[in-house]
Every structure is written in C-alpha cells, then in structure tokens.
Design an enzyme around this catalytic site. Structure first.
Site, PDB file in Angstrom:
ATOM      1  N   GLY A  59       0.825  -1.191   0.000  1.00 29.75           N
ATOM      2  CA  GLY A  59       0.000   0.000   0.000  1.00 29.75           C
ATOM      3  C   GLY A  59       0.859   1.240   0.000  1.00 29.75           C
ATOM      4  O   GLY A  59       2.096   1.166  -0.019  1.00 29.75           O
ATOM      5  N   GLY A 103       2.326   4.904   1.648  1.00 32.94           N
ATOM      6  CA  GLY A 103       2.690   5.374   2.980  1.00 32.94           C
ATOM      7  C   GLY A 103       4.182   5.576   3.122  1.00 32.94           C
ATOM      8  O   GLY A 103       4.980   5.086   2.317  1.00 32.94           O
ATOM      9  N   LEU A 121       4.842  -2.704   1.046  1.00 33.16           N
ATOM     10  CA  LEU A 121       4.826  -1.943   2.295  1.00 33.16           C
ATOM     11  C   LEU A 121       4.777  -2.878   3.491  1.00 33.16           C
ATOM     12  O   LEU A 121       5.278  -2.539   4.567  1.00 33.16           O
ATOM     13  CB  LEU A 121       3.618  -0.999   2.313  1.00 33.16           C
ATOM     14  CG  LEU A 121       3.640   0.094   3.386  1.00 33.16           C
ATOM     15  CD1 LEU A 121       4.568   1.229   2.975  1.00 33.16           C
ATOM     16  CD2 LEU A 121       2.237   0.629   3.651  1.00 33.16           C
ATOM     17  N   TYR A 132      10.462   3.207  -0.722  1.00 36.12           N
ATOM     18  CA  TYR A 132      11.230   3.039   0.514  1.00 36.12           C
ATOM     19  C   TYR A 132      11.706   1.601   0.618  1.00 36.12           C
ATOM     20  O   TYR A 132      11.079   0.687   0.070  1.00 36.12           O
ATOM     21  CB  TYR A 132      10.384   3.396   1.737  1.00 36.12           C
ATOM     22  CG  TYR A 132      10.040   4.863   1.806  1.00 36.12           C
ATOM     23  CD1 TYR A 132      10.836   5.746   2.542  1.00 36.12           C
ATOM     24  CD2 TYR A 132       8.936   5.375   1.138  1.00 36.12           C
ATOM     25  CE1 TYR A 132      10.529   7.097   2.601  1.00 36.12           C
ATOM     26  CE2 TYR A 132       8.623   6.723   1.190  1.00 36.12           C
ATOM     27  CZ  TYR A 132       9.435   7.581   1.920  1.00 36.12           C
ATOM     28  OH  TYR A 132       9.130   8.919   1.971  1.00 36.12           O
ATOM     29  N   HIS A 145       5.914  -8.311  -5.338  1.00 36.78           N
ATOM     30  CA  HIS A 145       4.702  -9.130  -5.355  1.00 36.78           C
ATOM     31  C   HIS A 145       5.048 -10.478  -5.971  1.00 36.78           C
ATOM     32  O   HIS A 145       5.382 -10.554  -7.157  1.00 36.78           O
ATOM     33  CB  HIS A 145       3.590  -8.434  -6.145  1.00 36.78           C
ATOM     34  CG  HIS A 145       3.008  -7.278  -5.429  1.00 36.78           C
ATOM     35  ND1 HIS A 145       1.914  -7.383  -4.590  1.00 36.78           N
ATOM     36  CD2 HIS A 145       3.392  -5.991  -5.378  1.00 36.78           C
ATOM     37  CE1 HIS A 145       1.655  -6.198  -4.065  1.00 36.78           C
ATOM     38  NE2 HIS A 145       2.529  -5.333  -4.528  1.00 36.78           N
ATOM     39  N   GLU A 159       3.362 -12.907  -6.956  1.00 36.68           N
ATOM     40  CA  GLU A 159       2.451 -13.499  -7.933  1.00 36.68           C
ATOM     41  C   GLU A 159       1.394 -12.456  -8.265  1.00 36.68           C
ATOM     42  O   GLU A 159       1.217 -11.468  -7.556  1.00 36.68           O
ATOM     43  CB  GLU A 159       1.791 -14.750  -7.335  1.00 36.68           C
ATOM     44  CG  GLU A 159       0.980 -15.566  -8.322  1.00 36.68           C
ATOM     45  CD  GLU A 159       0.420 -16.828  -7.679  1.00 36.68           C
ATOM     46  OE1 GLU A 159       0.808 -17.930  -8.085  1.00 36.68           O
ATOM     47  OE2 GLU A 159      -0.403 -16.691  -6.759  1.00 36.68           O
TER      48      GLU A 159
END
Length: 386
Positions: A246, A248, A275, A319, A360, A362
């Site tokens: 996400g 942030g 994140l 980040y 990620h 997948e």
C-alpha cells in the site's frame, strides 16, 4: 466525439512541470484538469491498468517508459482495486483505439470518468533519464490556460503542494472487517487447492491479485483495516497474518509496526509484501531508507541469497529496509536483494515463522517467486495440523 477517437491535435495543450523547474510540453487527456503528484517511472511493457489501480500508486504520477499505451483498453477483471489511485499518467503516445476482446472502455475514457489527468506527446525517455539523475520529485500537470502561466509561477505551485501518498488509509478508515471466500473473489472450486486455513489480511492497500493468490491456496480471508490492533486480529481466530502492500511513508507506519510486533511476539506466522515488508522490518528494529529513484515495474530482477537464483519480479516501492551488503541486524536474515542496486528485497526473522518480500510474488507480473505464497500457506497448515 468519442474520446477514444479524439486526435492529438484536438486535445488541450498541457505542461508537465517538475519541482526543479524542468518542463515537458504535451497534450492532455483524461480529466484535463491540473493535478499534482510525485513523479516516478514504471518500466513494465504492459499492465498499465494494474499500476494505475494499485493503491500503492496513491499520490504518484506514473511515467510509462513503454512508448505506446492504451492498446488493450480497460476492463473490470484486471483492476487491482475499485478505482484509479494514481494522481496522473505520463505517456509518449496514447492509443487512439483500444483493440482487445476483453476491453470494456478506453484508457482515456476511464481516466476522464475518474477525474484523472494524463499527458501525452512528451519525451518520456528524457523524463526517465532526468528522474534517474535527480531522483523522484513532485510535479504538476497544468492544462489549457493554466499551462501558459510563467514557468517560475508553476514551479512554485508544485513546490507548495503537499502530495498525499497515504490517501488509501483515509479512505479505509473505519471500514468494517469483512470475510472473503474464494467464491467472493470469483474463483471456481476447481481453482482452489489445499486445506482451508484462516488468514487475517492487514489492509494497507491490498491488491486483488494478492487476495486471489491466497484464496487459490485455500485461505479463508478476514480483511481488517491497517489500523486494527493486535487484539482484533487474534480475536478473529486466524492461523496467520498477511500484511499487504500500500502507500505510505515510514513515519506513518509506527503504530502498524507496533501491532505487527505484538502479533509476532504472540507466535503468529506473518507474511508481508511491499509496504508489508517495510512494516515487518520496522517491527524487527530494521531502519528504513528512501530510494532516490525507487523500483517500479514488472521486470525487476532479484537474487535469492540462499540459492543464487535470479527471479524476475513486479515491484512498486519508494522506501526500502536499510541493511547494506556486508552488514547484519540481529535476528534478521536478508533473503533477496535487487540485482540492479543491491537493495533489500526480502527478509525473514530467525526462529520465527515470519518473512516478507518487497515485491509481489504473484499476480500482475511474473510468477518466478510465487513459491513465497506456497511457503506461507504451508506454514499455516503445519501450525493448524490440516
């Protein structure tokens, strides 16, 4: 006139203005209104819909390095959430007509309907080189008469704008916990394998593809707000916790990291992506760093530190956990590093069923690292005895 057939000459003039004063002239498409965001570049050759609808893109202006965008239109199935989260889209050339059997609307029509501004006709290669040299920065897309103002004035407007990179959190605040089954996610019984295990999803801005990856492996999902406390998670009676990706910044994540720390201390298996890795790392006392350019795209190579195998991954993060090569942090093992710049791309905690990746494994991207989802579900089934 149908927007998907609108010629470039009929689109209003637009100007992309970077915070350092660099400008790129082009034509607006989509909502045709001035917008602001943090400009980055994405090296994927396809998957623009997935990038735009990824909540991790909140507050960003995505520059696509592939030159011709919009060929396949937009459809409901490929959306990673319920809306476009990116603040703007920057392309070399917008396709005038989508041509794909799954297309439900054109990219231009979809952006216009959602109030998102795009700019086309600029030298995206030059823009990418500029970002690589100077780092990501705030930018504005100014349209029509707004684009004719003095550059110094427009640059000041960009500099004075605060970009909200955590808009998803505000939209999800107060959301009720919800249970999602494989059927809810549109899966047929023959697409699901493995024993049923209950998983809590801490929703920082979860992608639909990650929910599908868990559900396909038999997980019954309880989706909770990212601000849920550890008691709320344990009361849900789950076997483990998935910490989603996400938007942030680290300073916005301290409470979430404290919750995850309590869950780890309670002995729950925890897996995080994007994140989610940042949060798990912070819970384990790992410092963070802001990357000058960031990793955005579906073709990011990482090295598995245990096997030496190179895997191609999908990433979208600005980040990273700060564990330079040759250094270590007690209780934390680095499992993946970026092949491009050595940035930490995966960790696991010693003597705990806790691990995470910055990419990620997948979904909307390569499947090289999909075994990470398998590993998580195997940990849960071993814990529950299923």
């Amino acid at each position: 006139m149908n927007t998907q057939n609108t010629s470039r000459q009929h689109r209003p003039q637009a100007l992309l203005v970077l915070a350092d004063g660099r400008t790129f002239a082009g034509r607006a498409f989509g909502a045709n209104t001035t917008s602001f965001g943090e400009v980055n570049f994405n090296t994927a050759m396809s998957g623009y819909q997935e990038a735009l609808t990824d909540p991790a893109s909140a507050g960003t202006m995505i520059t696509l390095t592939f030159p011709h965008i919009g060929n396949t239109g937009m459809n409901t199935e490929d959306a990673q959430s319920t809306k476009v989260w990116a603040a703007g889209l920057i392309v070399r050339e917008l396709s005038r007509r989508p041509s794909n059997w799954r297309s439900e609307t054109s990219l231009e029509e979809d952006l216009a309907a959602q109030g998102i501004t795009g700019i086309e006709g600029i030298d995206t290669r030059a823009l990418t080189h500029h970002i690589r040299d100077h780092g990501v920065m705030n930018a504005g897309i100014f349209v029509g008469e707004d684009a004719a103002a003095p550059v110094a004035e427009l640059t000041r407007k960009v500099a004075d704008t605060t970009v909200d990179t955590d808009a998803y959190r505000a939209s999800a605040a107060g959301a009720q916990a919800r249970t999602l089954t494989a059927t809810d996610l549109g899966l047929n019984p023959d697409e699901v394998s493995g024993p049923a295990v209950k998983v809590a999803v801490l929703d920082n801005g979860v992608k639909k593809s990650d929910l599908l990856s868990l559900a396909r492996r038999g997980a019954e999902l309880t989706v909770l707000s990212a601000d849920a406390g550890s008691a709320e998670v344990t009361e849900a009676g789950v076997a483990g916790v998935f910490v989603s990706d996400g938007p942030g910044t680290p300073e916005q994540l301290t409470e979430r990291a404290e919750t995850v720390k309590e869950l780890i201390e309670a002995g729950l298996p925890v897996f995080g992506v994007g994140l989610g890795q940042l949060i798990i790392g912070m819970a384990a006392g790992v410092p963070t760093t802001r990357l000058a350019v960031g990793h955005h795209g579906a073709n990011q190579p990482v090295t598995n530190t245990a096997t030496g195998k190179v895997e191609i991954t999908a990433q979208s993060h600005q980040y990273a956990l700060d564990i330079p090569a040759g250094t270590s942090i007690d209780g934390v093992a680095v499992t993946y590093r970026s092949l491009n710049d050595g940035v930490v791309e995966g960790i696991e905690l010693a003597d705990k069923a806790v691990f995470a990746t910055a990419f990620h494994p997948e979904g909307a991207g390569p499947l090289d690292a999909a075994s990470n989802f398998d590993r998580f579900v195997e940990l849960l089934t071993a814990r529950t005895g299923n």
